[in-house]
Design an enzyme around this catalytic site. Structure first.
Site, short mmCIF file in Angstrom:
data_model
loop_
_atom_site.label_atom_id
_atom_site.label_comp_id
_atom_site.label_asym_id
_atom_site.label_seq_id
_atom_site.Cartn_x
_atom_site.Cartn_y
_atom_site.Cartn_z
N GLU A 93 0.85 -1.18 0.00
CA GLU A 93 0.00 0.00 0.00
C GLU A 93 0.89 1.24 0.00
O GLU A 93 0.44 2.34 0.26
CB GLU A 93 -0.90 0.02 1.25
CG GLU A 93 -1.99 -1.04 1.23
CD GLU A 93 -2.93 -0.96 2.42
OE1 GLU A 93 -2.73 -0.08 3.29
OE2 GLU A 93 -3.86 -1.78 2.48
N ARG A 145 2.93 1.93 4.39
CA ARG A 145 2.55 2.95 3.40
C ARG A 145 3.71 3.79 2.90
O ARG A 145 3.51 4.62 2.03
CB ARG A 145 1.44 3.83 3.96
CG ARG A 145 0.23 3.02 4.25
CD ARG A 145 -1.06 3.77 4.34
NE ARG A 145 -2.06 2.77 4.64
CZ ARG A 145 -2.26 2.27 5.85
NH1 ARG A 145 -1.61 2.72 6.89
NH2 ARG A 145 -3.15 1.32 6.05
N GLY A 205 -3.45 -0.43 15.78
CA GLY A 205 -3.87 -1.40 16.80
C GLY A 205 -5.19 -1.06 17.45
O GLY A 205 -5.57 -1.67 18.45
N GLU A 207 -8.13 -1.76 16.84
CA GLU A 207 -9.13 -2.82 16.95
C GLU A 207 -8.78 -3.80 18.07
O GLU A 207 -9.41 -4.83 18.24
CB GLU A 207 -9.28 -3.55 15.62
CG GLU A 207 -10.33 -2.95 14.70
CD GLU A 207 -10.03 -1.52 14.27
OE1 GLU A 207 -8.91 -1.28 13.77
OE2 GLU A 207 -10.89 -0.65 14.47
N ASN A 283 -10.81 5.01 15.77
CA ASN A 283 -12.00 4.72 16.54
C ASN A 283 -11.72 4.56 18.02
O ASN A 283 -10.62 4.17 18.43
CB ASN A 283 -12.64 3.42 16.04
CG ASN A 283 -11.69 2.23 16.14
OD1 ASN A 283 -10.81 2.07 15.30
ND2 ASN A 283 -11.85 1.41 17.18
N ASP A 333 -16.44 2.59 13.92
CA ASP A 333 -15.11 2.47 13.30
C ASP A 333 -14.92 3.52 12.20
O ASP A 333 -14.39 3.22 11.13
CB ASP A 333 -14.90 1.06 12.72
CG ASP A 333 -13.46 0.84 12.27
OD1 ASP A 333 -12.56 1.45 12.87
OD2 ASP A 333 -13.25 0.07 11.31
N LYS A 360 -13.34 7.90 6.87
CA LYS A 360 -14.28 6.81 6.66
C LYS A 360 -15.73 7.22 6.93
O LYS A 360 -16.66 6.59 6.45
CB LYS A 360 -13.88 5.64 7.56
CG LYS A 360 -12.59 4.97 7.11
CD LYS A 360 -11.94 4.10 8.19
CE LYS A 360 -12.75 2.88 8.49
NZ LYS A 360 -12.03 2.02 9.48
N ASN A 422 -10.92 5.31 2.72
CA ASN A 422 -9.98 4.73 3.67
C ASN A 422 -8.59 5.32 3.46
O ASN A 422 -8.45 6.53 3.35
CB ASN A 422 -10.03 3.21 3.50
CG ASN A 422 -9.61 2.44 4.72
OD1 ASN A 422 -8.45 2.52 5.12
ND2 ASN A 422 -10.51 1.73 5.34
CA CA Z 1 -10.38 1.28 13.15
#
Ligand code: CA
Length: 506
Positions: A93, A145, A205, A207, A283, A333, A360, A422
């Site tokens: 990416e 990235r 991290g 999530e 998030n 999220d 998002k 995104n």
């Molecule tokens: Ca997230």
């Protein structure tokens, strides 16, 4: 991106590089002064690509003129090079850098290639040899990235939360810093950015059960300069500073056992005009707010700062200057982490130094980057989580109360999984005044699990399974495609959703 596409992309870039470097001078070192000119009309090294977003404003607008609409159709393959030498792990990416006639390309699993831009010949390849547990401790793949370049060094944020400096000529390691612990689910996918004599990096991290942060390291030796936590310390523990104390007043209950979230995995800029580092934060964790200790009677009343926000700190000290929360009490999220673009634009007769983000959440936000003042926020896809923006409260989003969910109450939210926009970079044409971005429009059904579970697929975010079975009546989609330019007749049931698209998006 597939391996084939990665190779092709390198070829196109190489073709551009070949044309643009014919008259290249002996390379000079990339220092802070050079970086302030990168990608601008005063570019000290035209034909190079010295920072993730091309310029420090991250406009990704090329001033090169040799390729235009009259000859772009004649571009052909100059060379190709395999990028799979490291055990066949070849996805990327990453945006490549171009300096000293060399393309520096990061790949998944923290592998770096240096290729001669004129021939495609591999100069060197570096494998950070990430901790073997890393793939199982990242939610969404061992992506990377890109790099930062500074005074002959390349800075790599390796997936297992190490910051590594390489000699740009040889690929040899110069220093390493362990920024965080992959065993605690901290990771990196971000491209580091240079700010003066420091390099800035933020952790992934969110999530999992992390306490998010971004930090500055001294380029000379990799020592820590400052760290800004995007989530306050656990209740009862000492505050690092008043910014953390302020944030703590927006959390309630036993939230700290799940970390809080607030990762910083993509959007990050340094503004030399204001000496600010501006970061996008992810998030709140876990996703359902009830798991963050918020009782149902108080849903939406606890913002959970500084998650899902745009946060500006002084680049020298790391102290907070301003913030704007793009999604208060984020439960979907909506990571306010997508890349930024900075520009000086005319708004209502005066020049504003703005920062723009299309994260998002599906809303395009424009702020005054000198002070965080709200300028505008408009959806660019169908959106139903927000009913408007309170201009008396610096544009604070007014959350649609029907968008909250728990174990028994599922909701269909627009935009959906993966978000409207995104990590894929966007760009800005200052002559046309247009921002260009890829988007996806869709929805996702949210409901909550009983407990978040780190071993559940995709992380610990606390979503339930079988949400489709519990779906309530879908909320109406109140914004249609941009092509309608706001001319579409009102959607039935949308009267309560106050914001409508104004104008179109190119
Ligand atoms: Ca997230």
């Amino acid at each position: 991106m597939s391996n084939i596409k990665a190779i092709l992309a390198a070829c196109v870039i190489a073709t551009i590089a070949l044309i643009s470097t014919v008259t290249a001078q002996q390379p000079r070192a990339v220092d802070a002064k050079v970086l302030t000119t990168a990608g601008t009309a005063k570019d000290a090294m035209p034909g190079t690509w010295l920072t993730y977003g091309h310029s420090q404003s991250e406009q990704r607008y090329s001033l090169l003129k040799q390729i235009d609409e009259t000859n772009v159709g004649k571009l052909g393959l100059a060379w190709s090079a395999p990028l799979t030498a490291a055990g066949g792990r070849g996805g990327t990416e990453g945006t490549p850098l171009m300096w000293n006639n060399t393309i520096y390309q990061t790949m998944d699993n923290s592998i770096v290639y240096a290729l001669d831009a004129r021939t495609g010949e591999q100069k060197w390849m570096y494998d950070a040899k990430i901790d073997p547990i890393t793939p199982s401790h990242m939610c969404c793949g061992t992506h990377n990235r890109g790099l930062a370049v500074y005074e002959g060094k390349l800075i790599l944020a390796a997936n297992d939360a190490r910051l590594i400096a390489l000699d740009a000529n040889s690929g040899k390691e110069l220093w390493q810093s362990k920024v965080a612990d992959i065993n605690q689910y901290y990771s990196f996918t971000i491209a580091p950015r240079i700010a003066g004599d420091k390099v800035i990096v933020g952790v992934g991290g969110g999530e999992y059960f992390i306490r998010g942060f971004f930090a500055a390291y001294n380029l000379k030796d990799g020592s820590l300069a400052w760290k800004f936590h995007t989530v306050p310390p656990a209740p009862g523990k000492p505050f690092e500073d008043k910014d953390q104390e302020k944030a703590s007043k927006t959390w309630v209950g036993d939230w700290a056992k799940y970390g809080g979230g607030g990762s910083v995995w993509d959007g990050l800029v340094y503004d030399p005009d204001t000496n600010l580092v501006i970061a996008g934060t992810g998030n709140a964790e876990p996703w359902p707010q009830e798991m963050r200790g918020i009782p149902k009677s108080e849903w939406g009343k606890w913002d959970n700062l500084y998650t899902c926000s745009i946060v500006a700190v002084d680049a020298s000290s790391g102290k907070l200057k301003w913030y704007y929360q793009t999604v208060p009490t984020d439960s979907w999220d909506f990571d306010s982490v997508g890349g930024f673009i900075m520009a000086d634009v005319q708004i209502e007769g005066r020049t504003r130094k703005v920062i723009m983000q299309a994260p998002k959440s599906g809303v395009f936000y424009i702020l005054d980057r000198t002070n965080g003042q709200f300028i505008s926020a408009e959806p660019f896809v169908p959106v139903n989580w927000v009913t408007g923006f309170d201009k008396k409260n610096n544009g604070k989003p007014i959350i649609n109360q029907d968008a909250y969910y728990d174990q028994t109450n599922s909701v269909v939210i627009y935009p959906g999984g993966g978000g409207a926009h995104n990590w894929a970079p966007m760009s800005y044409n200052p002559n046309a005044g247009l921002v260009y971005l890829p988007y996806s429009a869709g929805s996702y059904t949210f409901n909550a699990a009983k407990e978040p579970d780190p071993k559940a697929g995709g992380g610990a975010h606390g979503l339930g399974r079988g949400g489709q079975d519990k779906r309530t009546t879908p909320m109406p989609i109140c914004w249609r495609r941009h092509a309608d330019h706001g001319q579409q007749p009102p959607v039935p049931g949308c009267g309560q959703y106050a914001v409508r698209l104004q104008g179109g998006y190119g």
